[in-house]
Structures are given as structure tokens and as C-alpha cells.
Write an enzyme that holds these catalytic residues in place. Structure first.
Site, PDB file in Angstrom:
ATOM      1  N   GLY A  53       0.826  -1.198   0.000  1.00 45.92           N
ATOM      2  CA  GLY A  53       0.000   0.000   0.000  1.00 45.92           C
ATOM      3  C   GLY A  53       0.856   1.242   0.000  1.00 45.92           C
ATOM      4  CB  SER A  54       0.486   4.613  -1.454  1.00 44.15           C
ATOM      5  OG  SER A  54       0.847   4.194  -2.753  1.00 44.15           O
ATOM      6  N   GLY A  55       1.565   5.210   1.325  1.00 39.54           N
ATOM      7  CA  GLY A  55       1.437   5.810   2.640  1.00 39.54           C
ATOM      8  C   GLY A  55       2.601   5.475   3.554  1.00 39.54           C
ATOM      9  CG  HIS A  56       3.715   2.015   4.169  1.00 36.59           C
ATOM     10  ND1 HIS A  56       3.071   2.192   5.362  1.00 36.59           N
ATOM     11  CD2 HIS A  56       3.015   1.070   3.494  1.00 36.59           C
ATOM     12  CE1 HIS A  56       2.015   1.373   5.415  1.00 36.59           C
ATOM     13  NE2 HIS A  56       1.960   0.696   4.287  1.00 36.59           N
ATOM     14  CE  LYS A 104       4.917  -3.149   3.806  1.00 38.48           C
ATOM     15  NZ  LYS A 104       4.699  -3.070   2.344  1.00 38.48           N
ATOM     16  CG  ASP A 109       1.082  -6.308   1.078  1.00 36.59           C
ATOM     17  OD1 ASP A 109       1.761  -5.536   0.396  1.00 36.59           O
ATOM     18  OD2 ASP A 109       0.224  -5.914   1.891  1.00 36.59           O
ATOM     19  CG  HIS A 218      -1.093  -0.995   7.154  1.00 37.75           C
ATOM     20  ND1 HIS A 218      -0.135  -1.900   7.524  1.00 37.75           N
ATOM     21  CD2 HIS A 218      -0.996  -0.857   5.816  1.00 37.75           C
ATOM     22  CE1 HIS A 218       0.515  -2.310   6.443  1.00 37.75           C
ATOM     23  NE2 HIS A 218       0.023  -1.697   5.403  1.00 37.75           N
TER      24      HIS A 218
END
Ligand SMILES: Nc1ncnc2c1ncn2[C@@H]1O[C@H](COP(=O)(O)OP(=O)(O)O)[C@@H](O)[C@H]1O
Ligand SMILES: Nc1ncnc2c1ncn2[C@@H]1O[C@H](COP(=O)(O)OP(=O)(O)O)[C@@H](O)[C@H]1O
Ligand SMILES: [Mg+2]
Ligand SMILES: [Mg+2]
Ligand SMILES: [Mg+2]
Ligand SMILES: [Mg+2]
Lengths: 330, 199, 330, 199
Positions: A53-56, A104, A109, A218
Site C-alpha cells: 500500500g502507499s502511505g509508507h 511484507k 500483500d 497501517h
């Protein structure tokens, strides 16, 4: 919550356009959401693909480049990417030497990368996989989805990336990646929740004077909520939780990682306490990295990752790397 | 008998209800998840509706396999592969018949749900979509309305459970007391059957 | 507001201990609050000293190292350091070739560096000074303390640092530094205030749905408060304010800088809009840097800095640099 | 006549009132500054009190120059050099007399305030510490209590002004309506004279 965005729907695409502009050394396919190093596929070398996911950020796109990832697949915010992205990335980086997926350990994922691996193998691409599951806050049992993958991802991508860069074969690169994961443990704390663009309000309520111990990346709450602690107490708790699970015999790499909104000033102060606790516990430190590397949007807080390294792992860690997020020796 | 049109209506009805309920699904995914379930499914079912419009598949099986493939290619997360597999496997089980009976559909859906359990490793009681899907399939013999009631009841019954699969499992005991977002969206999916049948 | 600290009084000292542990290539004098590159003084080369209040990390301490600063003096949070620190830094880095002070234009920094310069000259150290004042949000007139020094500081420190590294004499290094400043302009916006450890609550109230335009880097409110804008609108406003003040004929270096709590995902998205506006306005871009470089503790928001470069400045920009916060070519 | 002991009491009284008022000074420095004025002066005057204790200077001039040097070495910011210069220059103007008259002190303080104006470039009306210090020096001929009243009035009178020096000037018109933190701390400094005199 205010955000520096246009609309929630275009956040990931906008960021990819911005990455493309800032990093001409990367090929950023905004429509298909794949970030590939410009010189891929590199003849004779294993390709490394990760994503999530994006945001990391800077994980994973910011770790694409010589000495680290060959390609990254960014999903929607906190949402695993889809198999199509991974397949496209694998095809772009495979030189015939095979592709390593660094995944991960989250249900999404794992499932999506597994599907992609099947599709890639159908297309004649040899695929191996390293699962990252370093978060000691989660009990690994039949009753959970297993430990989460967090800060150790950086160590796996860097060290396996160096092995690939040297031209080591797929089984070796995979083995090195697994070895890094097996020797890594993380623990994180949140002083605030984060706000996803889609939701627009914090993912959980955290009253003033309380913190969450054992959070992931998350925006999910942790295992436990406590009255606010000092940086020294948090360091004792986090390092303690890690050392309850692993007793390093070799020196460790230390990642003192910000969750996104905690100032570097505080992260360095926290590092001082982490180092104090490590010294008290007799753990010797080979190298320390302090900063925002595996983040959770605008969450305030930090995580600690220890990665026990032997001579060979340390040599690979120190090898040159040239990515937007991690760079040395070149 | 149920024709391709029925399955198309099922998907369209689900897309509409997911749109309507997206915020609620995301809100349910906040305290025990990562606050994306609603937008995930919204993105997916919007793509499903568009693909069905564009490709106009002619059999029940083709409608569902196309829908499943779309979910896999557009949703991501845990729910993408799981719902994608559910529809794809249900569609495959329906073969290429032009029409299927309610019984044939019930059997096919059971195959789909079984595939989800195999893929995700969840069993009933683990506080996942399975807790709405299994009761729904069990009740399908009594009609769509009964299946909808069973799914909704199953979704509500996830609240007191401790999660053993998916993100919510990271929370251990703190997952207790919250309704599972995936079970909730599964209830919407099953409710879509009632709408499609015009019941 | 919760912070990852022990007590407010030790925040700076704790951070310095943590920097010392993470960066063995720097000498961090925690008691005297001076950060010096380990190989200083470098024979025959001009020493570069900067400093200012803490809370802007990685500025300045994170820019100490070969190719950039020789030493940095961190003050208390948002408080200029004292002359004793600057004098000590100057003495530590002077090889006889003289020392350049790089001073952001704030009354406190100016007064303290001026006092230090006097003291240093008394001790036989040749001192020159570059004042950084790039912030177009402040009208430069008799009725203000003049324009603030913000993002351009990074460009001055990097480019003058490269000149010093090449062994250019003090007057040249000073002239290069001035040239960079004269060709740089910045504009910043805040989506939230920040919280200093000493105060413990936000420096100003910013209601949901509003933003501050024209902020500096010390948590002070901006020139104007408006209803929340999109990232595209903010880019138009910020770039517009800069281009109202400077018409670049040469290509520019672009710094899209986070104030501390804005996720990198958003900063990249903002960069996409900044680049769009620059292209529309016919400004050509030589290089872009996106990230948290000149921060304001946990403030959410961003600033844009443009630095017009000629061939020589660009060459110096691209020269190797090895610091915790900026590194390439080595 | 005022002896070293009097000036030591002045500094101790100021240190105590700055401690008491630190939060308020920092709060005043928030809307139009950077929220550090209180902690800056607290750090500085704590160091002054400690140094006076340790070095025990024997003349009025020595007390104030030592205090000024301490402020310069420990405060930082704008107020460190400015207050440091105020006390250092006042102390220098007092020379090495063992006692000084109230008039001599008033003259010396005026020299100190002039030095602050030269260093910082601020004039009365610019919304700075000068707006409390200048009226105080002007009133000093009428005694410490009059000076205190003048300083307090001067501090209050900064509220409607638009700042032209220091950080507050960045705000332009938005600096109007807030009392200047430095003028407020200057009023505390002058009030310390009354306490030191036991009036
Ligand atoms: N292993 C699994 N088996 C079945 N369903 C699962 C499993 N893991 C998660 N789920 C379902 O998926 C839902 C979450 O979906 P979503 O939020 O879209 O994905 P993610 O958890 O990746 O963010 C959960 O509420 C749960 O019902
Ligand atoms: N040029 C100046 N001349 C006189 N006083 C000034 C000047 N600039 C600032 N001040 C005073 O200093 C005060 C701020 O002090 P402080 O907050 O400690 O320093 P900083 O502004 O560096 O954070 C202001 O309220 C004002 O009274
Ligand atoms: Mg998700
Ligand atoms: Mg989710
Ligand atoms: Mg200050
Ligand atoms: Mg201040």
C-alpha cells in the site's frame, strides 16, 4: 484533517507524477503504477520487486535504484497493489536471472503477490519470494495472520539488493533476504493515529496523555494503550520487547524509524535512549539509521528495528546504494 | 431460472449498495483495520460495472468470472483476491450454461466460498467475510431473502468475536466488540441477490 | 500535545546524544552544542559554520560533512544559538583559510553571529558572512526585520560548501554564497501550527478548513489566512508569489520542502503541481529535491524554494556531498 | 546610594519574577512570535543568579557586566544579545565605583538603553522592549515606583502597535492587537528595581 492534496482519489497518481519529475533516474509508469530503475533489466542480475500500500514513503518507491530494488508497485493508500502491477514489474526487471518478490506479511500483500507469482511463472519468469514478518508486537500463532512486516523491509531490500547487484543467483539472493528477515525484529509506538485521504479523519481516537504500544504501519491501533511515557521509558519498552524475542550474539543494525509526523529532533533524542538501553543490555551496534523510512502517513510515533548481522551481511549493508531514500558510496 | 441478465443485475445492485455504504464500510475498517474497505470495494465494483457494460458477457458463468477478474485487477488488499476468487470460482462452477437454476447457483456459490476459505485459510468464527458467506450459502435453499437474513445475522454475529485472520487479528482481544467490515460487505453482496431477483 | 521526549529542558541535548550515536563521522560536543566534521580543520580550506534554533532538522546539523558545512551550532528550539557556540565552532574549523558564517536573517541569529564574528576576529580568525533572506512572504522594507531566511539556506550551504571543498578562497566562497542567496526565493504554507516542547501546545490556532499562507519556519502565523485550498491551488499561489519577485532566465533548482508532519506521499503530489505551474510559466528545472529539509517541528505544510543557477552554480550543486541529510557522489 | 548588594537583589528579584511569569511571556510570544521568550529569559536569569552567587562581584558595575555577559552566553535569540547588551553597557557606564547614586544609575541605564537601540535598530513605537525601557528611563528621576509604572504602561501600549522590528514584524498588520513579549519582560526587569529597593 487537512491534507496537501487535490482530491483523495488522485493522491497516489499525483504522487507518482511528482516522483517522476523529481527522479529522472527512475521510470515511473503513472497509469500502471510501477516504478522501475531506468537501466532495468540489468543483464545477468536478479531483479528485486517489492510493493505494498502507499502511505509508507519512502518505502518502497524511494528504495528503487542500483543496489536496492529493481522495481516497486505502489497500491492505493494502505491497500496492497494488484497482481497486474507485480506482473508488469517482474516482466520489466527480469533479465532471465529471475525475480525476487519481497513481500511484507499482510494477507492482502501475500495473496496478491502469490497470484502475481503464478502469472509470472506462466510467462516463464522464475520467481522466488521473501516474506518479511519482523513485528514482535503481534503474536505469531494460529490465531493471527502472523507477524506483520515493518521496518525490517528496509534491511531486506538493501542487503538482498546488494547481493543481487553483485550478480548472486536467485537462490542466494532469496536466502540472504530470508536471513535478514530471520535476524530482524521490530516494535512500534504511536503518539497519534494517522488520517487516510479516503477516510479524512484519524483512524482511531487517542486521548491526550495516552499512547499506543505495538502498532503496525497501517494506522491500526496497537496491542495496548497506556498513559503517556517518556522517550526513555518507550525505548526500554520497545527494545525490551525485541530482546525478549531475540538475543543478538552479533552486532546489530539499528533503525530508529519515524512514523511520519514526529520531528527528526525527537527521533534523534529517542535514538539516544535506544542506544542507552542497548548498551545496558550488552548489545553492540554496527550502524544506526535515524529518520522517516517506513512511515504511516501523518502518524506521530516511532519504531525500533534491530537486525543482527554477520560479516557478510554487514559487507552487503555497506555496499553502494543509489536510491531516492537511501544513498551512499555512489 | 437465472440468466446472465440476472447476474448482471446482481453486480449492478451490489455496486450501488457498496457505493451507498462505502463510508460505513471504511468506518468499520478503522477501529480494527486500516480504513480502506469501503473505498477498496467501491473502486472494484465500479470497475466490475464498467467491464460488464463494455464486454457484455452472455452467460451467468461469464458474468461472474469477468467480475471476479476485475476485482482481482482493481481492488488489491485482502478483499480483492478473496472476493475476486469468490466470484471467479462461482462463475467457473456455473460453466457456460445460458441459464442456471437456483440450486445450481447455490452449489456454485458454495464452491466459491470454499475457494475463499482455501485461499485465505479462514474458518467460520474467525471474524471474516466467511462468517456472513457460509450462513448465506447454507440458507440459499430457502431463497434469496432467507440468505440475506442469514448473511446479515452472520455479519452482526462477528461483533463479539476475536479476530483470527486479517488485520484485525493483530489486535488480539481488542478486536472484540467491533463488527467485521468484510462480513458486512458480504451481507451487502448477498442482499444484492434479492434486489436482482426483484423480490 | 504528546512528544517523544523526556522533558522539554533536555530536548536539544538528548537529540545531540542521539546524533552522536548515529553519526560517528561527526564530532558532537553535547555540552557546548557544536557539531563538527571529524576531519576539521581541513588544511587550506575555508570553514563553513552555520547554526540557528533547533527544530529545523536536518538543517543545520544534518548538513555537516564533506562538501557542505564544517560545523553547526544548534540553539534551543527556535532560539538562535549564543556567540560562545559560534566562536567555538569557528576555532574548530579554521585552518587559517578563514571561516564563512551562513546566517539566516532573523534578529537573533544576526545579532549573535555578529557578536561571535567580533570575538573570532579578536582571536585572529578571518570571518566573512552570508545572510540568507529568501522568503518572499515578508516585505523587505524599513518596517520589518527584513526577509526571513528559509529554504535557500540549503542551497547556500551546499553550493558554498562545494566551493570551499575545492579550496576556493574566503572571498570567493562568500561571493558564491551571496550569489546563491540573491538567486533564491521561497514561499511557505502551513496546514497546522507546530508545538514547541517549552510551550506544549500549538503556537497558533488554525481552524479546520483554513490554512496559513506565507509562513516562516518558527511556528509563527503567516501573512494571511484563507479557506483550505487544493494542492494545485497552493502550488499556483506559492510559485506565483515567487515569480512575482524573480523572473528566472536560467534553469532553477527546486526544493519542495516539508514542514515536518506532511507525509512524503503528499509532498510528491504537491511537487507534481509545482512542476506543472513552473512548466506553464516557462521556467525550466535543472534539478528537484522533495522532502523534509528545513522543517518547523511537527508543522504540517510545505514550502517551495527556487534557486536560479548558472553553469558554475549547477556544477557546484552536483559536486559530491556527504552529510546525514544530503548525500551523493561519495 | 546603591551598592553591589542592591544590584544583586535586582537581578535575583528579576530572576524570580521571570520564573513566575515565564509561561505568560512564552504565551505572549506565540501569536506574534515563536513561543520561546519566557524560557529564553528563564534560562538566562537562572544563569545570572548562579554566576552572581559563584563569582560574587563587588561593585555595581561588575554585577551588571557579569549579568550581561551571562545573558549573552546563555539566552540566544534576539533578547539574549539585547538584554545582555543592556546590562553590560549599563554596568560599564557605572565604572568601578563601590556605590552609585540613583542619578548615576539613571544615566547609566540610559546609556544601556541607547546601546540596545543602536544594536537592534529599534525606535520607540516599533513594538519592542524599547517601548517599555525608554519610558522607564525617562521616569527614573521620579523614583523606581514611577519607572515601574511607566514601563508597565509602555508595555501595555504596545498592543495596538504594528511591529516594525523582530519576528512580529513578519506578520505586518496581523501583529496589531497583541502585547509585545519583550516589552512585557522589560516591565518585569524594571519592577525588579522596586523590589530590590524594598519599596
Ligand atoms: N484470511 C482471510 N480470509 C477471509 N477473509 C479475510 C481474510 N483476511 C481478511 N479478510 C476479510 O477482509 C476484510 C478486509 O478487507 P480490506 O479492508 O479490503 O483489506 P485489507 O485488510 O487488506 O485492508 C476483513 O474485514 C475480513 O472480512
Ligand atoms: N530589533 C529589536 N530591537 C529591540 N528589541 C527587539 C528587537 N527584535 C526583537 N526585540 C524584542 O525581543 C523580543 C523577542 O525576544 P525572544 O522571543 O526571546 O527572541 P526571538 O524573537 O529571537 O525568539 C520581542 O518581543 C521584542 O521586544
Ligand atoms: Mg488495506
Ligand atoms: Mg482494510
Ligand atoms: Mg526564538
Ligand atoms: Mg521568541
Amino acid at each position: 484533517m487537512k491534507m496537501l492534496i487535490n482530491v483523495a482519489e488522485t493522491v497516489v497518481a499525483d504522487a507518482l507524477r511528482g516522483m517522476a519529475a523529481a527522479h529522472p533516474e527512475l521510470v515511473v509508469d503513472v497509469d500502471n503504477r510501477v516504478i522501475v530503475r531506468r537501466d532495468a533489466p540489468v543483464e545477468g542480475k536478479v531483479g528485486l520487486v517489492s510493493g505494498g500500500g502507499s502511505g509508507h514513503e519512502p518505502l518502497h518507491g524511494g528504495f528503487v535504484g542500483p543496489g536496492m530494488l529493481s522495481a516497486a508497485c505502489p497500491g492505493e493508500v494502505f491497500t496492497s497493489p494488484v497482481p497486474d502491477q507485480m506482473l508488469r514489474a517482474a516482466a520489466a526487471v527480469d533479465s532471465g536471472a529471475g525475480v525476487l518478490f519481497i513481500v511484507k506479511n499482510y494477507t492482502g500483500d501475500v495473496l496478491n503477490f502469490d497470484m502475481a507469482a503464478e502469472l509470472a511463472e506462466d510467462e516463464g519468469i522464475q520467481v522466488a519470494k521473501v516474506l518479511v514478518n519482523d513485528d514482535v508486537a503481534v503474536t505469531d500463532s494460529l490465531y493471527t495472520a502472523g507477524r506483520r512486516g515493518t521496518g525490517a523491509t528496509l534491511f531486506v531490500e538493501k542487503i538482498a539488493g546488494a547481493a543481487a547487484d553483485e550478480g548472486q543467483p536467485l537462490e542466494r539472493v532469496e536466502a540472504v533476504g530470508r536471513q535478514v528477515n530471520e535476524n530482524s525484529r521490530s516494535f512500534g509506538v504511536a503518539l497519534s493515529a494517522c488520517t487516510t485521504p479516503a477516510k479524512g479523519s484519524p483512524t482511531f481516537d487517542l486521548p491526550p496523555g495516552e499512547l499506543e504500544l505495538g502498532i503496525g504501519i497501517h494506522g491500526e491501533p496497537g496491542r495496548e494503550r497506556r498513559a503517556m511515557m517518556t522517550s526513555g521509558e518507550i525505548a526500554e519498552f520497545a527494545v525490551g520487547a525485541i530482546l525478549d524475542d531475540m538475543t543478538p550474539r552479533n552486532p546489530v543494525l539499528v533503525l530508529v524509524n519515524g512514523m511520519g509526523a514526529t520531528p527528526l529532533l525527537e527521533l534523534y533524542g529517542f535514538n539516544a535512549e535506544v542506544q542507552r538501553v542497548l548498551a545496558q543490555r550488552g548489545v553492540s551496534v554496527a550502524h544506526t539509521l535515524v529518520g522517516n523510512y517506513v512511515t504511516s502517513l501523518d502518524m506521530a510515533g516511532a519504531s525500533v528495528t534491530l537486525c543482527q548481522v554477520d560479516q557478510e551481511m554487514l559487507r552487503l549493508w555497506n555496499a553502494p546504494v543509489k536510491t531516492p531514500g537511501l544513498r551512499w558510496g555512489v | 431460472m437465472l440468466d446472465a441478465e440476472f447476474f448482471r443485475r446482481w453486480m449492478t445492485a451490489t455496486s450501488a449498495s457498496v457505493d451507498r455504504e462505502a463510508e460505513r464500510l471504511t468506518a468499520l475498517d478503522s477501529p480494527i483495520g486500516d480504513a480502506d474497505h469501503g473505498s477498496n470495494l467501491q473502486r472494484g465494483f465500479t470497475a466490475v460495472a464498467a467491464a460488464l457494460e463494455k464486454e457484455a458477457p452472455q452467460t451467468p458463468g461469464a458474468v461472474l468470472t469477468l467480475a471476479g477478474r476485475q476485482l482481482i485487477s482493481t481492488v488489491g488488499g485482502a478483499s480483492g483476491p478473496l472476493y475476486g476468487t469468490l466470484l471467479r470460482r462461482t462463475g467457473k462452477a456455473l460453466g457456460d450454461a445460458g441459464e442456471v437454476s437456483a440450486d445450481e447457483f447455490a452449489q456454485a456459490l458454495r464452491a466459491g466460498v470454499d475457494a475463499v476459505m482455501t485461499l485465505g485459510g479462514a474458518a467460520p468464527g474467525d471474524k471474516t467475510m466467511i462468517d456472513a458467506l457460509v450462513p448465506a450459502v447454507d440458507a440459499l435453499g430457502d431463497g434469496f431473502t432467507a440468505a440475506r437474513a442469514a448473511a446479515e445475522e452472520g455479519a452482526l454475529a462477528t461483533t463479539p468475536l476475536q479476530a483470527r485472520k486479517g488485520r484485525a487479528s493483530y489486535l488480539g482481544e481488542r478486536s472484540i466488540g467491533h463488527q467485521d467490515p468484510g462480513a458486512t460487505s458480504s451481507a451487502l453482496l448477498i442482499a444484492g441477490l434479492v434486489e436482482a431477483a426483484g423480490e
